[in-house]
Every structure is written in C-alpha cells, then in structure tokens.
Scaffold this active site. Structure first.
Site, PDB file in Angstrom:
ATOM      1  N   GLY A  95       0.840  -1.197   0.000  1.00  0.00           N
ATOM      2  CA  GLY A  95       0.000   0.000   0.000  1.00  0.00           C
ATOM      3  C   GLY A  95       0.873   1.243   0.000  1.00  0.00           C
ATOM      4  NE  ARG A 103      -2.222  -4.240  -0.678  1.00  0.00           N
ATOM      5  CZ  ARG A 103      -1.686  -3.605   0.356  1.00  0.00           C
ATOM      6  NH1 ARG A 103      -0.539  -4.005   0.845  1.00  0.00           N
ATOM      7  NH2 ARG A 103      -2.296  -2.554   0.881  1.00  0.00           N
ATOM      8  CG  ASP A 139       5.816  -7.906   8.047  1.00  0.00           C
ATOM      9  OD1 ASP A 139       6.962  -7.628   8.450  1.00  0.00           O
ATOM     10  OD2 ASP A 139       5.225  -8.953   8.319  1.00  0.00           O
ATOM     11  CB  THR A 192       3.026   0.679   6.847  1.00  0.00           C
ATOM     12  OG1 THR A 192       1.608   0.549   7.028  1.00  0.00           O
ATOM     13  CG2 THR A 192       3.696   0.464   8.194  1.00  0.00           C
ATOM     14  CG  ASP A 212      -1.451  -0.120   8.350  1.00  0.00           C
ATOM     15  OD1 ASP A 212      -2.191   0.827   8.023  1.00  0.00           O
ATOM     16  OD2 ASP A 212      -1.464  -1.226   7.781  1.00  0.00           O
ATOM     17  CG  ASP A 241       1.472  -2.746  10.926  1.00  0.00           C
ATOM     18  OD1 ASP A 241       2.326  -2.236  10.163  1.00  0.00           O
ATOM     19  OD2 ASP A 241       0.591  -3.517  10.523  1.00  0.00           O
ATOM     20  NE  ARG A 256     -27.637  13.414  11.478  1.00  0.00           N
ATOM     21  CZ  ARG A 256     -27.749  13.996  10.294  1.00  0.00           C
ATOM     22  NH1 ARG A 256     -26.701  14.554   9.723  1.00  0.00           N
ATOM     23  NH2 ARG A 256     -28.906  14.028   9.674  1.00  0.00           N
ATOM     24  CG  MET A 289      -7.406   2.205   5.909  1.00  0.00           C
ATOM     25  SD  MET A 289      -6.333   2.537   4.497  1.00  0.00           S
ATOM     26  CE  MET A 289      -7.392   1.994   3.158  1.00  0.00           C
ATOM     27  N   GLY A 290      -5.626   0.446   9.215  1.00  0.00           N
ATOM     28  CA  GLY A 290      -4.634  -0.011  10.189  1.00  0.00           C
ATOM     29  C   GLY A 290      -4.579  -1.507  10.363  1.00  0.00           C
ATOM     30  NE  ARG A 291      -3.712  -5.408   5.525  1.00  0.00           N
ATOM     31  CZ  ARG A 291      -2.816  -5.239   4.578  1.00  0.00           C
ATOM     32  NH1 ARG A 291      -1.556  -5.032   4.893  1.00  0.00           N
ATOM     33  NH2 ARG A 291      -3.159  -5.306   3.321  1.00  0.00           N
ATOM     34  CD  GLU A 329      -8.413  -1.533   7.632  1.00  0.00           C
ATOM     35  OE1 GLU A 329      -9.129  -1.347   6.630  1.00  0.00           O
ATOM     36  OE2 GLU A 329      -7.162  -1.616   7.559  1.00  0.00           O
ATOM     37  CD  GLN A 377      -7.893   6.133   7.250  1.00  0.00           C
ATOM     38  OE1 GLN A 377      -7.637   5.879   8.406  1.00  0.00           O
ATOM     39  NE2 GLN A 377      -8.666   5.354   6.523  1.00  0.00           N
ATOM     40  NE  ARG A 378      -2.649   2.986   0.648  1.00  0.00           N
ATOM     41  CZ  ARG A 378      -3.213   1.848   0.229  1.00  0.00           C
ATOM     42  NH1 ARG A 378      -3.667   0.975   1.123  1.00  0.00           N
ATOM     43  NH2 ARG A 378      -3.305   1.563  -1.031  1.00  0.00           N
TER      44      ARG A 378
HETATM   45  O1  F6P Z   1      -1.281  -1.436   4.996  1.00  0.00           O
HETATM   46  C1  F6P Z   1      -1.821  -0.236   4.595  1.00  0.00           C
HETATM   47  C2  F6P Z   1      -3.290  -0.353   4.330  1.00  0.00           C
HETATM   48  O2  F6P Z   1      -3.753   0.932   3.970  1.00  0.00           O
HETATM   49  C3  F6P Z   1      -4.116  -0.938   5.481  1.00  0.00           C
HETATM   50  O3  F6P Z   1      -4.351  -0.005   6.491  1.00  0.00           O
HETATM   51  C4  F6P Z   1      -5.347  -1.389   4.738  1.00  0.00           C
HETATM   52  O4  F6P Z   1      -6.040  -2.417   5.392  1.00  0.00           O
HETATM   53  C5  F6P Z   1      -4.788  -1.892   3.454  1.00  0.00           C
HETATM   54  O5  F6P Z   1      -3.553  -1.217   3.250  1.00  0.00           O
HETATM   55  C6  F6P Z   1      -5.683  -1.678   2.260  1.00  0.00           C
HETATM   56  O6  F6P Z   1      -5.052  -2.171   1.142  1.00  0.00           O
HETATM   57  P1  F6P Z   1      -5.611  -2.030  -0.339  1.00  0.00           P
HETATM   58  O7  F6P Z   1      -5.411  -0.606  -0.758  1.00  0.00           O
HETATM   59  O8  F6P Z   1      -4.777  -2.972  -1.127  1.00  0.00           O
HETATM   60  O9  F6P Z   1      -7.050  -2.417  -0.283  1.00  0.00           O
END
Ligand code: F6P
Length: 350
Positions: free
Chosen positions: A10, A71, A102, A125, A127, A129, A162, A169-171, A222, A282-283
């Site tokens: 990513g 990927r 990773d 990343t 994330d 992580d 509300r 994100m962040g797996r 997520e 977020q990316r």
């Molecule tokens: O590892 C970075 C990340 O943005 C995660 O937070 C997210 O789950 C994943 O990549 C999403 O990947 P893709 O863009 O391949 O769906």
C-alpha cells in the site's frame, strides 16, 4: 555502483522522499539509480525508469510513489524469483533498495537469505505496525488527515446532535485509530488490541448526552475486536472481513465495521448515528514535514548502506537516530499498539 529501488504494498506519503534521498546519496558517490515500476512486478518484468538527482527535488512534496506500487508476491512462483535474479544480473545491478511494509520487506529478506541477494529494506506504512522501528513515515501524515476530517465531521455532528462513527485503516493494529482518537477527543476508541463491548460504549454515549455533550465521535479500526449483546443477551462478535477477499500475500481485505457499529449504536441508544469510512483518503496527500524528514533520513542511510555493501539490513528509527537492523529480525512480527497507550487514552473515555 548501480542501485535499483522499488516501492511495494500500500502506498503512503513520503515514499518519494525516500526515493529522492537514495538517488541523491548514490549519485553523490558517483553511482546511478534506477527505479523498478510497481514494486516486485517491475523487478520481475524488468520495467524501470532512470532516476536522476536533479529531477527528483520536485517529488519531495508529492504523495504516493512516482514508481507505482503493487502487492505482487514473487515467492508465489519460483520462476518469478528467478526472473528477478536474472534481471538483476543482466542489468548489472549492485544493490536493491526495497521500500515497503512487512510483505515487501519479507520478500527482500527471503531473497537475501536464499540467494545472498544484495537487498536493503526501508520500512513504510501508514499503519505504523512494523517492529524494529519506532515510527514509520506516512503515519504522521495519515493522522493529520484523519484529524482534519474529524474536525470537520465534529461541526456537523454537533449541529445535528448526531453520533459519527469514523472507520480508520490499520489492519490488525490500532495505531491510527487510537492516536487520531486522542487527537480529536473521541468519545470512544475501538481497536483490535483490546476488546470493546459496544453496550458499554452506548452507556457512555448516553451518559455524556445527559450531562450536556449533545453529539459523539467514535473512532474504530477496520480490524477492531468488537462484541455486542444480542436481544437474548448472548455475546456476539462483529465480522471485520465481510468481503472475504485476500491479496497476493494472503492479507484479508478489511472494511465495513463502521457501518455495523453505527447501526448497533443507533439501535441501542436511539440516537441518530452515521458512519464515515475514511478509507484510502488516509493514504493520500502531500507528506507532513515530519514524514518528509524521516523519509529523507531513512533514504540517505539506505543509500549509504548500499555504498558500504552492508546488505540484508533494514534502516530504522530508534529514538532520534537512524540505525541498521537485520532484515530477518525486522520482518514477520507485527507491532501492535501497546496497551499502556490505551490506558492513557482511557482517561478521556469514561
Ligand atoms: O497497509 C496499509 C493499508 O492501507 C491498510 O491499512 C489497509 O487495510 C490496506 O492497506 C488496504 O489495502 P488495499 O489498498 O490494497 O485495499
């Protein structure tokens, strides 16, 4: 010296800062750098571009990666690994700087172990992580993006009384959700590392409303571990991987938990609740100053390792310093959010 670099997995802000720094460091020493296109895919096909220091200053503020990413996992098929080895030889390359998370660094580490391939890793990343490095570049920019979005969401949540659930994100790590949750004064933070019972969150949201706070902000990862009590009083777990899709490395595609959380909160509190999935926002975007500097420093040190022929290493941030750690030690271990951090955040979540 002829060095190749690639960006895999990513994308994230400041990848271009690393590329620029590698190119400059190698060129300063009289060498040249090429960039394989779209991660390991380019290393397999041989598709690449020539990179020149004088053409890379403009890329520093640019989000994403000028090389493209994918990927692709070459270890899915031995023939693909052999293609990489063949291209490396045919293109007379001396080193490869792999910039990735990773999965990408896992391939670099295997290539080093299996074939003594001249690899150097740079961790990236949003994330945050990855083990062996204190922070990854991209994380800070991502936090600022979430903070900016929630600052905007807050005004409309407040106007309409509300609750807004913000899916981050962040797996399987809660860094983005917990850090941004603290930065935006969230009423609840739900992460994978600590189980949340949604019924407790609903009680808190109702209590806050009664004591005068007429709106609510909830940040949820997520991949959060969330339970709820069904109508018969049984405890059930929310499903974080509804699509069931996996990528080349076997990572399951996450997403959709925010909607489930919002529906449950609405049902259990009777308060109008909406969800916002920030997703790939977020990316994206221009890297923050912190990420530009961290990416640049890591790139300089990766270039220097290549020049010293110190392969099989990953550059990492330790405190204020950039150090080199063995790639094999750095990959394969996800770094989750320490519970101490949740404990600090917890002062604001009760
Ligand atoms: O590892 C970075 C990340 O943005 C995660 O937070 C997210 O789950 C994943 O990549 C999403 O990947 P893709 O863009 O391949 O769906």
């Amino acid at each position: 010296m002829k060095v190749a670099c690639l960006t895999g997995g990513g994308d994230c802000p400041a990848l271009n800062a690393v590329i620029r720094a590698v190119v400059r460091t190698i060129e300063n020493a009289g060498g040249e750098t090429i960039g394989f296109l779209e991660g390991w895919k380019g290393a397999i096909s041989g598709d690449h571009v020539q990179l020149k220091a004088m053409e890379t200053d403009e890329i520093l503020p640019k989000g994403g990666t000028i090389l493209g990413s994918s990927r692709t996992n070459p270890y899915k098929d031995k023939a693909l690994v052999e293609k990489i080895l063949g291209n490396f030889k045919q293109m007379q390359l001396d080193a490869l700087v792999a910039i990735g998370g990773d999965d990408t660094l896992g391939v670099a580490s295997k290539l080093f172990n299996d074939y003594q391939f001249n690899t150097i890793g740079v961790p990236k990343t949003i994330d945050n992580d990855l083990s062996s490095t204190d922070f990854t570049f991209g994380f800070d920019t991502c936090l600022n993006t979430v903070m900016d979005a929630v600052d905007k969401l807050r005004t409309t949540a407040e106007s309409h009384r509300r609750i807004i659930v913000v899916e981050c994100m962040g797996r399987h790590a809660g860094w983005i959700t917990a850090f941004s949750g603290m930065a935006v004064a969230a009423d609840a933070i739900m992460v994978p590392e600590k189980e949340t019972l949604i019924d407790d969150v609903c009680d808190l949201l109702k209590a806050r409303r009664t004591s005068g706070k007429k709106y609510g902000i909830v940040t949820v990862s997520e991949g959060a571990t969330i339970k709820f009590r069904d109508e018969s009083g049984n405890i059930k777990t929310l499903d974080v991987s509804q699509s069931g899709r996996k990528d080349d490395f076997g990572n399951i595609q996450l997403g959709g938990i925010g909607k489930q959380v919002a529906e449950l909160i609405k049902y259990k509190t009777g308060i109008e609740t909406r969800e916002v999935v920030l997703g790939h926002l977020q990316r994206g975007g221009s890297p923050s100053a912190y990420d530009r500097v961290l990416g640049t420093r890591l790139g300089v040190h990766a270039g220097r390792l290549a020049l010293k022929k110190d392969f099989g290493k990953m550059v990492a941030l330790r405190g204020m310093n950039i150090v080199a750690v063995p790639l094999a030690e750095a990959v394969g271990q996800m770094r989750t959010l320490p519970l101490e951090f949740l404990d600090e955040a917890g002062e604001f979540l009760r």
